[in-house]
Design an enzyme around this catalytic site. Structure first.
Site, PDB file in Angstrom:
ATOM      1  N   CYS A  34      12.462 112.230  -1.824  1.00  0.00           N
ATOM      2  CA  CYS A  34      11.300 111.343  -1.735  1.00  0.00           C
ATOM      3  C   CYS A  34      11.205 110.417  -2.949  1.00  0.00           C
ATOM      4  CB  CYS A  34      10.029 112.171  -1.599  1.00  0.00           C
ATOM      5  SG  CYS A  34       9.623 113.072  -3.109  1.00  0.00           S
TER       6      CYS A  34
ATOM      7  N   ALA B  85      10.652 112.040  -6.260  1.00  0.00           N
ATOM      8  CA  ALA B  85      11.885 112.624  -6.794  1.00  0.00           C
ATOM      9  C   ALA B  85      12.696 111.572  -7.543  1.00  0.00           C
ATOM     10  CB  ALA B  85      12.721 113.225  -5.659  1.00  0.00           C
TER      11      ALA B  85
ATOM     12  N   ARG C 149      17.495 119.495 -11.598  1.00  0.00           N
ATOM     13  CA  ARG C 149      18.620 118.572 -11.767  1.00  0.00           C
ATOM     14  C   ARG C 149      19.239 118.902 -13.121  1.00  0.00           C
ATOM     15  NH1 ARG C 149      18.060 113.013 -13.216  1.00  0.00           N
ATOM     16  NH2 ARG C 149      19.567 111.593 -12.296  1.00  0.00           N
TER      17      ARG C 149
ATOM     18  N   HIS D 217      13.127 104.929  -8.020  1.00  0.00           N
ATOM     19  CA  HIS D 217      13.892 104.322  -9.118  1.00  0.00           C
ATOM     20  C   HIS D 217      13.258 102.997  -9.508  1.00  0.00           C
ATOM     21  CE1 HIS D 217      17.661 106.252  -7.076  1.00  0.00           C
ATOM     22  NE2 HIS D 217      17.040 107.134  -7.825  1.00  0.00           N
TER      23      HIS D 217
HETATM   24 FE1  CFM Z   1      22.474 107.190  -9.510  1.00  0.00          FE
HETATM   25 FE2  CFM Z   1      23.462 108.707  -7.897  1.00  0.00          FE
HETATM   26 FE3  CFM Z   1      20.817 108.603  -8.256  1.00  0.00          FE
HETATM   27 FE4  CFM Z   1      22.446 109.626 -10.170  1.00  0.00          FE
HETATM   28 FE5  CFM Z   1      22.039 112.168  -9.302  1.00  0.00          FE
HETATM   29 FE6  CFM Z   1      23.034 111.195  -7.036  1.00  0.00          FE
HETATM   30 FE7  CFM Z   1      20.445 111.134  -7.398  1.00  0.00          FE
HETATM   31 MO1  CFM Z   1      21.654 113.419  -7.050  1.00  0.00          MO
HETATM   32  S1  CFM Z   1      24.190 108.506  -9.843  1.00  0.00           S
HETATM   33  S2  CFM Z   1      20.774 108.272 -10.307  1.00  0.00           S
HETATM   34  S3  CFM Z   1      22.488 111.471 -11.309  1.00  0.00           S
HETATM   35  S4  CFM Z   1      22.133 107.196  -7.356  1.00  0.00           S
HETATM   36  S5  CFM Z   1      23.589 112.923  -8.122  1.00  0.00           S
HETATM   37  S6  CFM Z   1      24.644 109.724  -6.483  1.00  0.00           S
HETATM   38  S7  CFM Z   1      21.478 111.591  -5.661  1.00  0.00           S
HETATM   39  S8  CFM Z   1      20.127 112.812  -8.639  1.00  0.00           S
HETATM   40  S9  CFM Z   1      19.041 109.502  -7.329  1.00  0.00           S
END
Ligand code: CFM
Length: 546
Positions: A66, A69, A100, A199
């Site tokens: 989500c 997260a 994580r 993000h």
């Molecule tokens: Fe970038 Fe990723 Fe992500 Fe990531 Fe991660 Fe991920 Fe993630 Mo899991 S590199 S920041 S450190 S998009 S592994 S492939 S899914 S937490 S949001």
């Protein structure tokens, strides 16, 4: 059952596999999903051909997370000296607590709140009468106990639904304290279609409230920020080791093992090196507009990719001293990598891999599988956008939908006093002539072979079906997929948490990864997945559930 399954494994062409994946769905769902499954042509189209960053169809078991997260867990989670308070019921905090594998090193100042779980623990009465008082209390308590430089507040779904004004609460507390920067993130889980929206929300607030808060110029000759590196399994430590060896100063990492002050002074760096494009490209763009810091895409996953990225950074600064040092470090580090490959490559060559991870790792880890001589036959992202698949040249042609418009776009202008172009027009032209590209990311599709399958927002059903149809030697995704895939007799490597392994970045990380994949794809255990009577027609027996 469609006829395609009657053919022998390995004989299906990608169009048949796609048809087979879709055959189970009702027509309307199949039409929608068809747009998110692409038989790769590795073309650099101007207009995106794959649909991405759209809502998951209700009822489908997605691999996604989500918005909360993506904001609290992904971007702000790895910071070590910011007290991250979750405003919401305790479950949202508990399940985001240490899940994580970001590692932190408290360093000389000793400040590290990573191990704590801060929550307002909202109860029914707060949902009914409002939770603002409780939030103010929690902020006060955290301040009194820890006296941190900064406190961040994260909204969970109920907070948005009842309308608590978290931004006013944090503003009042910031003014009250005077020596602690307090701000909030409206990152309710439902805000976007995946963690990707989180993000963006995190990028906006970090840029608005922290970047540029400390103008003190730090020592160092070649100063960069590393954006989109989260120190999972210690990856960031290995990259730091290499930077230090090369004489490159990393002012701030966004956000593995990062501190408030790193973010605050990140605008004093001269280059932004972007690792995970999906999660942090907004900060890179905004820092360029406001402070004049250019950005380049790098990748420290894979030994060759690491060498290439170091050369890219050295090439930007253009100093002979740095260029030579980087070459010296590469020459020093590569023999161990090559030695590991001499042993392992004969056992991994020509094997196949599938990867379905987040929004950048499927692309980055393809480099490591290439080094192992393994072919990536199918890959995709949980929440990548079209530019992550097909390259940033499609950006002008991505149609924004209501869900994307829901996320604030900051209007950023050049800072009146602090905007400083890092390169002159002449220098930029020379770099361009030498083939140096800024702000460029080609996406996953360009690097995938023609005819491979790229699938966006792969779900539980499709994952199992793909494994059944394509029989990869290894499947990479997350914990939710791990055991259902392994029950099919295929080894599964978690590329989010690394299954407690790592680091896999840099030169030492590459060697770790080679050993891990060798162990997984060559283990005999997978051949014991079938009972003797399933393999030998002379025997008859059945499981008691059959
Ligand atoms: Fe970038 Fe990723 Fe992500 Fe990531 Fe991660 Fe991920 Fe993630 Mo899991 S590199 S920041 S450190 S998009 S592994 S492939 S899914 S937490 S949001």
């Amino acid at each position: 059952m469609a006829t395609a399954t009657k053919k022998k494994q390995g004989q299906l062409d990608p169009a048949e596999i796609k048809a087979e994946l879709l055959s189970k769905y009702p027509p309307k769902v199949a039409r929608k999903r068809a747009k998110q499954i692409m038989i790769n042509e590795a073309l650099q189209n101007e207009t995106p051909t794959l649909t991405a960053n759209v809502r998951t169809i209700p009822g489908i078991i997605t691999m996604r997370g989500c918005t909360y997260a993506g904001c609290k867990g992904v971007i702000m989670g790895p910071t070590r000296d910011i007290v991250n308070i979750v405003h919401g019921p305790i479950g949202c905090s508990f399940y985001a607590w240490l899940t994580r594998r970001n590692q932190t090193d408290a360093g000389p100042d000793g400040e590290n709140y990573m191990n704590y779980c801060f929550s307002t623990d909202m109860q029914e009465q707060d949902i009914i009468f409002g939770g603002e008082k409780r939030l103010a209390q929690a902020i006060q308590e955290a301040y009194d106990l820890f006296h941190p430089q900064s406190i961040a507040v994260f909204a969970t779904c109920p907070v948005g639904l009842i309308g608590d004004d978290i931004h006013t609460v944090t503003k009042v507390m910031k003014e009250k304290f005077g020596d602690c920067n307090v701000y909030a993130f409206s990152c309710e889980g439902y805000k976007g279609v995946s963690q990707s929206a989180g993000h963006h929300i995190a990028n906006n607030q970090v840029f608005r409230h922290i970047v540029g808060e400390n103008d003190e110029v730090k020592p160092g000759k070649y100063k960069i920020n590393l954006l989109g590196e989260y120190n999972i399994g210690g990856d960031g430590f290995e990259i730091d080791r290499i930077f230090t060896k090369c004489g490159i100063t990393c002012i701030s990492t966004f956000s593995g093992n990062s501190t408030y002050d790193q973010f605050a002074s990140s605008h004093t760096a001269d280059l932004n090196a972007v690792m995970c494009h999906r999660s942090i490209n907004y900060v890179a763009d905004m820092m360029e507009t406001k402070y004049g810091i250019p950005w380049v895409k790098v990748n420290f996953i894979g030994a060759k990719a690491t060498a290439k990225s170091l050369r890219k950074i050295a090439g930007y600064f253009g100093d002979r001293e740095l260029i030579d040092k980087v070459e010296e470090v590469i020459a020093e580090e590569m023999p161990a990598v090559e030695e590991a490959l001499v042993d392992i490559l004969p056992r991994t060559a020509d094997k196949t891999a599938m990867m379905f991870v987040g929004g950048s790792r499927a692309h980055h880890y393809k480099e490591l599988f290439d080094e192992l001589g393994m072919k990536t036959i199918s890959a995709g992202y949980e929440f990548g956008h079209q530019d992550d698949y097909e390259g940033r040249q499609v950006l002008p042609n991505i149609k924004l939908d209501a869900d994307s418009r829901n996320i604030e776009e900051l209007v950023v202008e050049a800072d009146e006093t602090r905007f400083k172009p890092r390169k002159s027009e002449k220098e930029l032209k020379a770099l361009d002539k030498a083939g140096y590209k800024f702000k460029k990311y080609d996406g996953l599709a360009m690097d995938m072979d023609k005819g491979t399958l790229i699938v966006d927002d792969l779900n539980q059903y499709e994952a199992e079906k793909l494994v059944e149809l394509m029989k990869p030697d290894i499947f990479c995704a997350g914990i939710k997929e791990k055991y259902s895939i392994q029950k099919l007799g295929v080894p599964m490597k978690q590329l989010h948490s690394y299954d407690s392994g790592g680091p896999y970045a840099g030169f030492k990380g590459a060697i770790n990864f080679y050993a891990e994949i060798d162990r997984l794809v060559n283990s005999k255990v997978w051949s014991y997945m079938k009972a003797p009577w399933q393999k030998d027609t002379q025997l008859t027996a059945s499981y008691n559930w059959e």
